[in-house]
Design a protein around this motif. Structure first.
Motif, PDB file in Angstrom:
ATOM      1  N   GLU A 149       0.831  -1.203   0.000  1.00 38.77           N
ATOM      2  CA  GLU A 149       0.000   0.000   0.000  1.00 38.77           C
ATOM      3  C   GLU A 149       0.866   1.253   0.000  1.00 38.77           C
ATOM      4  OE1 GLU A 149      -2.947   2.100   3.115  1.00 38.77           O
ATOM      5  OE2 GLU A 149      -3.395   0.002   2.662  1.00 38.77           O
ATOM      6  N   HIS A 150       1.958   1.238   0.751  1.00 40.54           N
ATOM      7  CA  HIS A 150       2.871   2.384   0.796  1.00 40.54           C
ATOM      8  C   HIS A 150       3.475   2.644  -0.590  1.00 40.54           C
ATOM      9  CE1 HIS A 150       5.592   5.289   2.499  1.00 40.54           C
ATOM     10  NE2 HIS A 150       6.631   4.632   1.972  1.00 40.54           N
ATOM     11  N   LYS A 151       3.890   1.577  -1.283  1.00 42.22           N
ATOM     12  CA  LYS A 151       4.438   1.720  -2.637  1.00 42.22           C
ATOM     13  C   LYS A 151       3.396   2.248  -3.602  1.00 42.22           C
ATOM     14  CE  LYS A 151       7.910  -1.894  -2.125  1.00 42.22           C
ATOM     15  NZ  LYS A 151       8.328  -3.259  -2.509  1.00 42.22           N
ATOM     16  N   LEU A 152       2.153   1.830  -3.456  1.00 39.48           N
ATOM     17  CA  LEU A 152       1.073   2.312  -4.306  1.00 39.48           C
ATOM     18  C   LEU A 152       0.830   3.805  -4.078  1.00 39.48           C
ATOM     19  CD1 LEU A 152      -1.226   1.680  -6.318  1.00 39.48           C
ATOM     20  CD2 LEU A 152      -2.672   1.196  -4.346  1.00 39.48           C
ATOM     21  N   LYS A 155       3.565   5.737  -5.868  1.00 41.50           N
ATOM     22  CA  LYS A 155       3.357   5.792  -7.316  1.00 41.50           C
ATOM     23  C   LYS A 155       2.283   6.817  -7.672  1.00 41.50           C
ATOM     24  CE  LYS A 155       4.656   1.119  -8.709  1.00 41.50           C
ATOM     25  NZ  LYS A 155       4.176  -0.149  -9.286  1.00 41.50           N
ATOM     26  N   ILE A 156       1.215   6.850  -6.884  1.00 41.34           N
ATOM     27  CA  ILE A 156       0.130   7.807  -7.157  1.00 41.34           C
ATOM     28  C   ILE A 156       0.621   9.237  -6.976  1.00 41.34           C
ATOM     29  CG2 ILE A 156      -2.106   8.644  -6.302  1.00 41.34           C
ATOM     30  CD1 ILE A 156      -2.836   5.735  -5.738  1.00 41.34           C
ATOM     31  N   SER A 157       1.386   9.497  -5.912  1.00 41.53           N
ATOM     32  CA  SER A 157       1.875  10.864  -5.674  1.00 41.53           C
ATOM     33  C   SER A 157       2.928  11.259  -6.712  1.00 41.53           C
ATOM     34  CB  SER A 157       2.446  10.987  -4.263  1.00 41.53           C
ATOM     35  OG  SER A 157       3.569  10.156  -4.127  1.00 41.53           O
ATOM     36  N   GLN A 158       3.749  10.332  -7.199  1.00 43.62           N
ATOM     37  CA  GLN A 158       4.748  10.634  -8.226  1.00 43.62           C
ATOM     38  C   GLN A 158       4.103  10.958  -9.567  1.00 43.62           C
ATOM     39  OE1 GLN A 158       7.398   7.308  -8.352  1.00 43.62           O
ATOM     40  NE2 GLN A 158       8.455   7.870  -6.443  1.00 43.62           N
ATOM     41  N   SER A 159       2.940  10.390  -9.837  1.00 43.33           N
ATOM     42  CA  SER A 159       2.259  10.678 -11.101  1.00 43.33           C
ATOM     43  C   SER A 159       1.554  12.021 -11.073  1.00 43.33           C
ATOM     44  CB  SER A 159       1.264   9.569 -11.429  1.00 43.33           C
ATOM     45  OG  SER A 159       0.217   9.552 -10.477  1.00 43.33           O
ATOM     46  N   VAL A 161      -1.047  12.922  -9.116  1.00 44.03           N
ATOM     47  CA  VAL A 161      -2.447  12.847  -8.713  1.00 44.03           C
ATOM     48  C   VAL A 161      -2.522  13.000  -7.202  1.00 44.03           C
ATOM     49  CG1 VAL A 161      -4.502  11.383  -8.648  1.00 44.03           C
ATOM     50  CG2 VAL A 161      -2.997  11.323 -10.636  1.00 44.03           C
ATOM     51  N   VAL A 162      -3.422  13.882  -6.762  1.00 49.21           N
ATOM     52  CA  VAL A 162      -3.627  14.055  -5.328  1.00 49.21           C
ATOM     53  C   VAL A 162      -4.842  13.214  -4.957  1.00 49.21           C
ATOM     54  CG1 VAL A 162      -4.130  15.697  -3.488  1.00 49.21           C
ATOM     55  CG2 VAL A 162      -2.714  16.384  -5.426  1.00 49.21           C
ATOM     56  N   TYR A 163      -4.571  12.094  -4.330  1.00 49.13           N
ATOM     57  CA  TYR A 163      -5.647  11.167  -3.958  1.00 49.13           C
ATOM     58  C   TYR A 163      -5.259  10.489  -2.663  1.00 49.13           C
ATOM     59  CZ  TYR A 163      -8.975   7.318  -4.175  1.00 49.13           C
ATOM     60  OH  TYR A 163      -9.975   6.420  -3.885  1.00 49.13           O
ATOM     61  N   ASP A 164      -6.146  10.563  -1.696  1.00 48.49           N
ATOM     62  CA  ASP A 164      -5.913   9.902  -0.423  1.00 48.49           C
ATOM     63  C   ASP A 164      -7.056   8.913  -0.196  1.00 48.49           C
ATOM     64  OD1 ASP A 164      -4.613   9.311   1.939  1.00 48.49           O
ATOM     65  OD2 ASP A 164      -5.857  10.708   3.082  1.00 48.49           O
ATOM     66  N   PHE A 165      -6.719   7.696   0.085  1.00 51.78           N
ATOM     67  CA  PHE A 165      -7.736   6.667   0.275  1.00 51.78           C
ATOM     68  C   PHE A 165      -7.501   5.954   1.599  1.00 51.78           C
ATOM     69  CE2 PHE A 165      -4.237   4.880  -2.110  1.00 51.78           C
ATOM     70  CZ  PHE A 165      -3.990   3.656  -1.512  1.00 51.78           C
ATOM     71  N   PRO A 166      -8.591   5.576   2.256  1.00 56.39           N
ATOM     72  CA  PRO A 166      -8.424   4.817   3.501  1.00 56.39           C
ATOM     73  C   PRO A 166      -8.080   3.366   3.147  1.00 56.39           C
ATOM     74  CG  PRO A 166     -10.739   5.079   3.038  1.00 56.39           C
ATOM     75  CD  PRO A 166      -9.997   5.829   1.976  1.00 56.39           C
ATOM     76  N   GLY A 167      -6.894   2.977   3.415  1.00 58.77           N
ATOM     77  CA  GLY A 167      -6.449   1.621   3.099  1.00 58.77           C
ATOM     78  C   GLY A 167      -6.237   0.819   4.361  1.00 58.77           C
TER      79      GLY A 167
END
Length: 173
Positions: A149-152, A155-159, A161-167
């Motif tokens: 989940e941390h790696k995912l 990847k999302i922040s490097q692309s 995209v500002v997205y925070d999800f409860p994982g």
């Protein structure tokens, strides 16, 4: 060879005539197109509403131990088996339409009475896979999930995209 076989068959026929035929009051129902989760206990409970069920045999694959989706149900009385077959034929159960047929006799005699049941791979490893995991194994599994989940998230922040999800992090904290 043919004469020997013929003489053995004649002897067998003579012996069968000497033994009085037992009066078979049992009735049998062949059930096919069964849903995946329907096992022996479920079939027994399901068909007990028509009469006393003496035996239930679900045919299984030798390799996997899974149901081949057909079975035989033996009732104590023939009338109960006939009623069950007529009533349950075409019954929709878990998205599958059951096919039930009444059988007068299943098998008169068995060719190989001493043949042992071959234990399937599924039944060999069933207990192993269904055991509860140790605390260490559970911790390792949770650690791997959190790491993925941390790696995912990286990847999302490097692309961009500002997205925070409860994982899984929200569940652990």
């Amino acid at each position: 060879m043919v004469k020997l076989l013929h003489s053995r068959l004649e002897r067998f026929a003579k012996l069968r005539k000497l033994v009085p035929a037992a009066v078979n009051t049992h009735g049998y129902v062949y059930v096919s197109h069964m849903p995946a989760g329907l096992e022996e206990d479920g079939l027994r409970k399901f068909f007990n509403q028509f009469g006393k069920v003496t035996k239930v045999k679900v045919s299984r694959s030798k390799k996997t131990g899974r149901s081949k989706s057909y079975s035989f149900v033996e009732f104590e009385e023939k009338e109960a088996a006939k009623i069950a077959a007529e009533t349950m034929h075409g019954f929709l159960l878990f998205g599958k339409q059951l096919v039930c047929r009444y059988l007068d006799e299943v098998f008169k005699f068995t060719m190989f009475p001493n043949k042992r049941h071959v234990e399937s791979k599924y039944s060999q490893f069933k207990e192993k896979y269904n055991q509860e995991q140790s605390i260490e194994a559970t911790k390792d599994r949770v650690f791997r999930l959190l790491d993925k989940e941390h790696k995912l998230r990286e990847k999302i922040s490097q692309s961009g995209v500002v997205y925070d999800f409860p994982g899984y992090e929200s569940l652990v904290k």
